[in-house]
Design a protein around this motif. Structure first.
Motif, mmCIF file in Angstrom:
data_model
loop_
_atom_site.group_PDB
_atom_site.id
_atom_site.type_symbol
_atom_site.label_atom_id
_atom_site.label_comp_id
_atom_site.label_asym_id
_atom_site.label_seq_id
_atom_site.Cartn_x
_atom_site.Cartn_y
_atom_site.Cartn_z
ATOM 1 N N TYR A 182 -13.631 -24.715 -57.138
ATOM 2 C CA TYR A 182 -14.558 -24.284 -56.104
ATOM 3 C C TYR A 182 -15.837 -23.676 -56.670
ATOM 4 O O TYR A 182 -15.803 -22.991 -57.703
ATOM 5 N N ASP A 194 -16.070 -22.687 -51.841
ATOM 6 C CA ASP A 194 -16.378 -23.973 -51.235
ATOM 7 C C ASP A 194 -16.240 -25.054 -52.299
ATOM 8 O O ASP A 194 -16.645 -24.858 -53.439
ATOM 9 N N GLN A 248 -25.326 -23.912 -50.761
ATOM 10 C CA GLN A 248 -24.393 -22.861 -51.158
ATOM 11 C C GLN A 248 -24.948 -21.469 -50.860
ATOM 12 O O GLN A 248 -24.240 -20.481 -50.988
ATOM 13 N N THR A 291 -21.679 -22.798 -45.014
ATOM 14 C CA THR A 291 -21.185 -23.777 -45.986
ATOM 15 C C THR A 291 -19.771 -23.477 -46.427
ATOM 16 O O THR A 291 -19.005 -24.388 -46.741
ATOM 17 N N TYR A 292 -19.390 -22.214 -46.431
ATOM 18 C CA TYR A 292 -18.162 -21.789 -47.080
ATOM 19 C C TYR A 292 -16.959 -21.894 -46.174
ATOM 20 O O TYR A 292 -16.975 -21.461 -45.030
#
Length: 125
Positions: free
Chosen positions: A31, A98, A106, A111-112
């Motif tokens: 990740y 992520d 990011q 996004t996460y």
């Protein structure tokens, strides 16, 4: 992946703290990782991020030169070294994960996929 943040506390302005984020359930090297923070009455904001292999780091302007993000994939740990702390840094700090690849997205909270519980950082003046 489960994320556990720790290392917060009360510190005087100008002091330092190191936050840690422990990953479990799947190796953190799978990740991209980031730290976000949320101050009372404010929205959560990006602080710093690091790609899965550590090759890319990114910082919010407000912390550039004071904070350093790093990771130890062998230990499934991500760190945020915070120096020259200011009262404005007071917030709850969250780590997030992520899947790669790294992009400018990011820096966005949306996004996460995975989030840890927060750790409180309080900086007194």
């Amino acid at each position: 992946v489960q994320l556990q943040a720790s290392g917060g506390g009360l510190v005087q302005a100008g002091g330092s703290l190191r936050l840690s984020c422990a990953a479990s359930g799947r190796t953190s090297s799978s990740y991209d990782m980031a730290w976000f923070r949320q101050a009372p009455g404010k929205e959560r904001e990006f602080v710093a991020g690091i790609s899965w292999n550590g090759a890319i780091t990114s910082y919010a302007d407000a912390v550039k030169g004071r904070f350093t993000i790093s990771r130890d994939n062998a230990k499934d740990m991500v760190y945020l070294q915070m120096n020259s702390l200011e009262p404005e840094d007071t917030a709850v700090y969250h780590c997030a994960a992520d899947p790669p690849p790294w992009s400018e997205r990011q820096r966005l909270e949306t996004t996460y996929v995975y989030w840890g519980q927060g750790t409180q950082v309080t900086v007194s003046s």
